[in-house]
Design an enzyme around this catalytic site. Structure first.
Site, PDB file in Angstrom:
ATOM      1  CE1 TYR A   1      13.136   0.333   1.203  1.00 63.12           C
ATOM      2  CE2 TYR A   1      12.213  -1.666   2.141  1.00 63.12           C
ATOM      3  CZ  TYR A   1      12.934  -0.497   2.288  1.00 63.12           C
ATOM      4  OH  TYR A   1      13.451  -0.167   3.508  1.00 63.12           O
TER       5      TYR A   1
ATOM      6  CG  ASP B   1      12.857   6.109   6.112  1.00 62.74           C
ATOM      7  OD1 ASP B   1      14.079   6.313   6.028  1.00 62.74           O
ATOM      8  OD2 ASP B   1      12.175   5.659   5.173  1.00 62.74           O
TER       9      ASP B   1
ATOM     10  CG  HIS C   1      18.424   0.043  -0.586  1.00 63.22           C
ATOM     11  ND1 HIS C   1      17.141  -0.443  -0.591  1.00 63.22           N
ATOM     12  CD2 HIS C   1      18.440   1.067  -1.469  1.00 63.22           C
ATOM     13  CE1 HIS C   1      16.410   0.253  -1.453  1.00 63.22           C
ATOM     14  NE2 HIS C   1      17.183   1.190  -1.990  1.00 63.22           N
TER      15      HIS C   1
ATOM     16  CG  ASP D   1      17.052   0.816   6.668  1.00 63.71           C
ATOM     17  OD1 ASP D   1      17.102   0.218   5.569  1.00 63.71           O
ATOM     18  OD2 ASP D   1      16.108   1.567   6.983  1.00 63.71           O
TER      19      ASP D   1
ATOM     20  CB  SER E   1      11.301   9.468   5.041  1.00 65.12           C
ATOM     21  OG  SER E   1      10.735   8.334   5.608  1.00 65.12           O
TER      22      SER E   1
ATOM     23  CB  SER F   1      -5.390  14.822   3.460  1.00 62.13           C
ATOM     24  OG  SER F   1      -4.322  15.336   2.692  1.00 62.13           O
TER      25      SER F   1
END
Length: 368
Positions: A208, A158, A22, A24, A112, A55
């Protein structure tokens, strides 16, 4: 002229972050590394404007056109479409395409997986259309895509780690200047072991953004007295007293301390003092749990269980929080015993199944 379809196979890895959580988006330092689990994309150009996404992991498809690129309520297509949207906004001419995505980065584990998919997509687009993008441009494009299409105000770490990873090295990245250096990770006789709590809180994205806002609020309070401060990166511990709100104070205190801890942790690695490094992992977890309040009972349990074990040098929660993994620095010859003890305790005391992975540090994304 007939169109000759071009097919590209790309990969880009997930990441771990050894310390600097936390920090960045507060213009601080981080210490990530790419891992040997990745997202893969098989990308084929078309001559029309149709976009067909598949997917393999979710066994589902999504269809749209270049003109109608927009966020999807299915979720997974957004990491692919978000980067396409960014390129279209820059006026880069694209054709329609087909893209099949799959991977072995566990989703929701704080490794990530989203950045891995975005970066694999950018590597494929860059190769298919000869865009000549730099790695830094790709990282910034992936970050912008996540802001716009996933709605999470992530920092640069990330996608940066996914693109710039180097085997046997961690990357000390200054998130303000984007200067970086590779720090050798000589952990002979030790392994980085991830304990996946299996908890994926929907809170993570919204909280976040709340934390980011709280940090900005703290900076604004400090700027009243110290106008030279631009972000928490510039804040000295002595300046924190200007923040009167106890919650905002705690959030900012954690970030300021974590930046100092990371600089000291890099010195530990340079001296190959893994014992001192491991102690800092415990301190980071304590800060994330008590001051930043992004842990959860399961993560706290896993760190507390790891602490007394003789083969463990350090442990902490990793990633955005409210679930995901703990990162553990474990003696190589003790990994099997550690795995056994942790899975047994997790099942017995919390009634939950624990997945344990050994993370090997690998190279960043590439065309296969």
């Amino acid at each position: 002229m007939t169109h000759i379809a071009k097919t590209i196979l790309s990969r880009s890895p997930g990441r771990i972050n050894l310390i600097g959580e936390h920090t960045d988006y507060n213009n601080g330092f981080v210490l990530p590394a790419a891992i040997d689990k990745a997202a893969y994309i098989r990308f084929t150009t078309r001559e029309d404007n149709k976009i067909l996404l598949t997917s393999r992991d979710y066994q589902t498809t999504h269809e749209t056109t270049l003109e109608a690129v927009a966020p999807s309520d299915k979720g997974w297509p957004n990491y692919l479409l978000g980067v396409v949207d960014q390129l279209l906004k820059k006026g880069i001419p694209l054709t329609g395409f087909e893209a099949e995505v799959w991977g072995d980065v566990p989703a929701g584990a704080g490794l990530s997986s989203s950045a891995a998919v975005e970066c694999a997509m950018l590597i494929a687009l860059d190769a298919a259309y000869g865009l000549g993008m730099t790695r830094m441009e790709m990282a910034q494009t992936a970050q912008a895509a996540e802001h716009a299409f996933a709605g999470v105000k992530v920092g640069i770490m990330d996608p940066f780690a996914s693109l710039f990873g180097k085997e046997g090295h961690v990357i000390r990245l200054d998130c303000r200047s984007l200067e970086y250096e590779y720090v050798p990770f000589h952990a002979e006789g030790y392994r980085l072991v991830l304990c996946d709590s299996g908890v994926h809180h929907s809170l993570a994205s919204s909280e976040y953004n709340v934390r980011r806002h709280q940090c900005e609020t703290g900076v604004a309070a400090i700027q009243q007295i110290h106008p030279e401060v631009k972000s928490l990166r510039d804040v000295l511990p002595s300046m924190l007293k200007e923040i009167k709100d106890p919650i905002i104070y705690n959030r900012c205190k954690y970030v300021v301390e974590e930046n100092l801890r990371l600089v000291a942790a890099c010195e530990d690695l340079e001296k190959n003092d893994l014992v001192a490094f491991g102690q800092k992992l415990y301190k980071t977890h304590d800060g994330l749990s008590r001051l930043y309040e992004v842990s959860c009972p399961e993560l706290d349990f896993l760190v507390e269980k790891a602490k007394p074990q003789e083969m463990v040098l350090g442990a902490r929660m990793m990633g955005g929080g409210f679930g995901g993994c703990t990162l553990n620095l474990v003696k190589a010859d003790g990994v099997d015993v550690f795995r056994e003890r942790m899975t047994e305790a997790y099942q017995k005391e919390l009634g939950k199944t624990l997945k344990v992975y050994v993370a090997n540090i690998g190279n960043g994304g590439n065309v296969l």
